[in-house]
Design a protein around this motif. Structure first.
Motif, PDB file in Angstrom:
ATOM      1  N   GLN A  73      -7.719   0.921  -5.408  1.00 22.06           N
ATOM      2  CA  GLN A  73      -6.811   0.128  -4.583  1.00 22.06           C
ATOM      3  C   GLN A  73      -5.870  -0.660  -5.496  1.00 22.06           C
ATOM      4  O   GLN A  73      -6.068  -0.735  -6.708  1.00 22.06           O
ATOM      5  CB  GLN A  73      -7.602  -0.832  -3.700  1.00 22.06           C
ATOM      6  N   ARG A 122      -3.823  -4.442  -6.016  1.00 22.55           N
ATOM      7  CA  ARG A 122      -3.889  -5.848  -5.635  1.00 22.55           C
ATOM      8  C   ARG A 122      -2.662  -6.566  -6.169  1.00 22.55           C
ATOM      9  O   ARG A 122      -2.237  -6.336  -7.296  1.00 22.55           O
ATOM     10  CB  ARG A 122      -5.153  -6.490  -6.185  1.00 22.55           C
ATOM     11  N   TYR A 141      -1.074 -10.030  -7.377  1.00 19.40           N
ATOM     12  CA  TYR A 141      -1.424 -11.334  -7.921  1.00 19.40           C
ATOM     13  C   TYR A 141      -0.159 -12.170  -8.042  1.00 19.40           C
ATOM     14  O   TYR A 141       0.935 -11.636  -8.236  1.00 19.40           O
ATOM     15  CB  TYR A 141      -2.052 -11.204  -9.319  1.00 19.40           C
ATOM     16  N   ASN A 188      -4.941 -14.226  -5.714  1.00 22.67           N
ATOM     17  CA  ASN A 188      -4.955 -12.917  -5.069  1.00 22.67           C
ATOM     18  C   ASN A 188      -4.095 -13.011  -3.816  1.00 22.67           C
ATOM     19  O   ASN A 188      -4.390 -13.787  -2.914  1.00 22.67           O
ATOM     20  CB  ASN A 188      -6.402 -12.538  -4.732  1.00 22.67           C
ATOM     21  N   LEU A 189      -3.027 -12.203  -3.755  1.00 20.77           N
ATOM     22  CA  LEU A 189      -2.121 -12.247  -2.609  1.00 20.77           C
ATOM     23  C   LEU A 189      -2.296 -11.047  -1.684  1.00 20.77           C
ATOM     24  O   LEU A 189      -1.500 -10.852  -0.780  1.00 20.77           O
ATOM     25  CB  LEU A 189      -0.668 -12.322  -3.097  1.00 20.77           C
ATOM     26  N   GLY A 190      -3.320 -10.245  -1.900  1.00 21.18           N
ATOM     27  CA  GLY A 190      -3.592  -9.137  -0.993  1.00 21.18           C
ATOM     28  C   GLY A 190      -4.005  -7.878  -1.728  1.00 21.18           C
ATOM     29  O   GLY A 190      -3.603  -7.650  -2.854  1.00 21.18           O
ATOM     30  N   THR A 191      -4.809  -7.058  -1.070  1.00 25.35           N
ATOM     31  CA  THR A 191      -5.293  -5.798  -1.618  1.00 25.35           C
ATOM     32  C   THR A 191      -4.880  -4.682  -0.679  1.00 25.35           C
ATOM     33  O   THR A 191      -5.022  -4.790   0.540  1.00 25.35           O
ATOM     34  CB  THR A 191      -6.824  -5.826  -1.753  1.00 25.35           C
ATOM     35  N   PHE A 192      -4.354  -3.583  -1.251  1.00 27.71           N
ATOM     36  CA  PHE A 192      -3.814  -2.489  -0.450  1.00 27.71           C
ATOM     37  C   PHE A 192      -4.320  -1.156  -0.963  1.00 27.71           C
ATOM     38  O   PHE A 192      -4.641  -1.005  -2.139  1.00 27.71           O
ATOM     39  CB  PHE A 192      -2.276  -2.520  -0.499  1.00 27.71           C
ATOM     40  N   ALA A 245       1.597  -1.887  -1.277  1.00 27.71           N
ATOM     41  CA  ALA A 245       1.584  -3.094  -2.094  1.00 27.71           C
ATOM     42  C   ALA A 245       3.002  -3.511  -2.463  1.00 27.71           C
ATOM     43  O   ALA A 245       3.344  -4.692  -2.401  1.00 27.71           O
ATOM     44  CB  ALA A 245       0.751  -2.865  -3.352  1.00 27.71           C
ATOM     45  N   HIS A 285       4.726  -5.060   0.590  1.00 26.61           N
ATOM     46  CA  HIS A 285       4.272  -6.418   0.865  1.00 26.61           C
ATOM     47  C   HIS A 285       4.811  -7.396  -0.181  1.00 26.61           C
ATOM     48  O   HIS A 285       5.145  -8.534   0.138  1.00 26.61           O
ATOM     49  CB  HIS A 285       2.752  -6.479   0.922  1.00 26.61           C
ATOM     50  N   GLU A 286       4.908  -6.954  -1.430  1.00 29.04           N
ATOM     51  CA  GLU A 286       5.448  -7.826  -2.471  1.00 29.04           C
ATOM     52  C   GLU A 286       6.912  -8.168  -2.172  1.00 29.04           C
ATOM     53  O   GLU A 286       7.342  -9.315  -2.367  1.00 29.04           O
ATOM     54  CB  GLU A 286       5.334  -7.161  -3.837  1.00 29.04           C
ATOM     55  N   ILE A 335       6.901 -10.818   0.459  1.00 26.41           N
ATOM     56  CA  ILE A 335       6.545 -12.118  -0.117  1.00 26.41           C
ATOM     57  C   ILE A 335       7.763 -12.734  -0.782  1.00 26.41           C
ATOM     58  O   ILE A 335       8.070 -13.918  -0.580  1.00 26.41           O
ATOM     59  CB  ILE A 335       5.397 -11.967  -1.136  1.00 26.41           C
TER      60      ILE A 335
END
Length: 49
Positions: free
Chosen positions: A9, A11, A13, A26-30, A36, A39-40, A43
């Motif tokens: 996966q 992640r 950071y 940790n800002l999320g795991t995909f 990922a 989502h970045e 953010i």
């Protein structure tokens, strides 16, 4: 910052180190790199608008 985990996966950071723990948050795991990256981008958009 996106890193690949041993499980396969990805992640996200935070770029800055947390002063209390001296680690990155940790800002999320995909499951996929594309998810990922998407989502970045979300953010970064949220941080600047």
């Amino acid at each position: 910052m996106i890193r690949k985990l041993k499980s396969g996966q990805y992640r996200i950071y935070s770029k800055k180190v947390d002063p209390e723990t001296h680690k990155r948050k940790n800002l999320g795991t995909f499951d996929s790199l594309d998810a990922a990256k998407k989502h970045e981008k979300e953010i970064q958009y949220f941080k600047h608008h």
